[in-house]
Design a protein around this motif. Sequence first.
Motif, PDB file in Angstrom:
ATOM      1  N   ILE A  40     -13.429  43.320 -43.617  1.00  0.00           N
ATOM      2  CA  ILE A  40     -14.279  43.646 -45.108  1.00  0.00           C
ATOM      3  C   ILE A  40     -14.029  44.371 -45.635  1.00  0.00           C
ATOM      4  O   ILE A  40     -14.212  45.634 -45.413  1.00  0.00           O
ATOM      5  N   ALA A  53     -15.576  31.968 -44.718  1.00  0.00           N
ATOM      6  CA  ALA A  53     -15.325  32.440 -45.801  1.00  0.00           C
ATOM      7  C   ALA A  53     -14.847  33.026 -46.906  1.00  0.00           C
ATOM      8  O   ALA A  53     -14.346  32.379 -47.372  1.00  0.00           O
ATOM      9  N   TYR A  54     -15.317  33.680 -47.763  1.00  0.00           N
ATOM     10  CA  TYR A  54     -15.190  33.350 -48.813  1.00  0.00           C
ATOM     11  C   TYR A  54     -14.940  34.764 -49.932  1.00  0.00           C
ATOM     12  O   TYR A  54     -16.632  35.723 -49.485  1.00  0.00           O
ATOM     13  N   ILE A  55     -14.324  35.238 -50.218  1.00  0.00           N
ATOM     14  CA  ILE A  55     -13.530  36.362 -51.254  1.00  0.00           C
ATOM     15  C   ILE A  55     -13.838  35.934 -52.224  1.00  0.00           C
ATOM     16  O   ILE A  55     -13.133  35.964 -52.907  1.00  0.00           O
ATOM     17  N   HIS A  87      -9.854  34.078 -43.888  1.00  0.00           N
ATOM     18  CA  HIS A  87     -10.491  35.446 -43.448  1.00  0.00           C
ATOM     19  C   HIS A  87     -10.449  35.544 -42.276  1.00  0.00           C
ATOM     20  O   HIS A  87     -10.584  34.732 -41.176  1.00  0.00           O
ATOM     21  N   THR A 132     -17.670  39.687 -50.385  1.00  0.00           N
ATOM     22  CA  THR A 132     -17.999  38.516 -49.768  1.00  0.00           C
ATOM     23  C   THR A 132     -18.869  38.192 -49.121  1.00  0.00           C
ATOM     24  O   THR A 132     -19.942  38.823 -48.341  1.00  0.00           O
TER      25      THR A 132
END
Length: 198
Positions: free
Chosen positions: A159, A177-179, A54, A164
């Motif tokens: 974003i 970061a995690y989507i 990310h 997110t």
Amino acid sequence: MDWMTGKKLIIAVIFIAFFLLIGVSIGAVINMSDDEMKERSLKTLQDSEGRDNHYAVGLNLLDTESETVINSDEQLNEIIQNNEVTVVNFFASWCEPCKRETPELNEYALETAGSEVQVVGINIDDSAKNRDEFLDTYGVQYPVFELTDEKGMTDEFKISLMPTTFFVDSNGKVVRAYIGEIGPELITNYINYVKERQ
């Protein structure tokens, strides 16, 4: 005749025992594989040394201007500086994965209350009416903010997909970061990762 029936019965019992043993063995292998996979994913997370695909990783959230929607007397930057790790979840009321993860985020926030971990939400791409209905429906207990310059911030931090989630250290740096929809175990793993890097 009785001897043949007894022999068939013994053979049947042996076959049943054999297949039960195979079933138990397969179950043990499957369970061990799940544990190994969890361990491997955590090791991968730890070995990646903060690198992430990310764009936002490495950027700083402290200069982000926001307004409180609910549940906070502090500004977002104060919350970040006052906690070892801040879990910043970007969500929208129309987002189905957001609806699924919010109860777990809420529970996680309540369980970690008083620790040096804080969950916060940032509502984007939404109307105030829909946002407020969402917060009411899910009984959100953690602080929720909206951005003063939503377009500028979402462009800067890239974003575009909901939800997110950023994992931010006390200096405001986005460490991970995690989507996508996130659960308690992964949240804990990422929090521990951030703590180890401070």
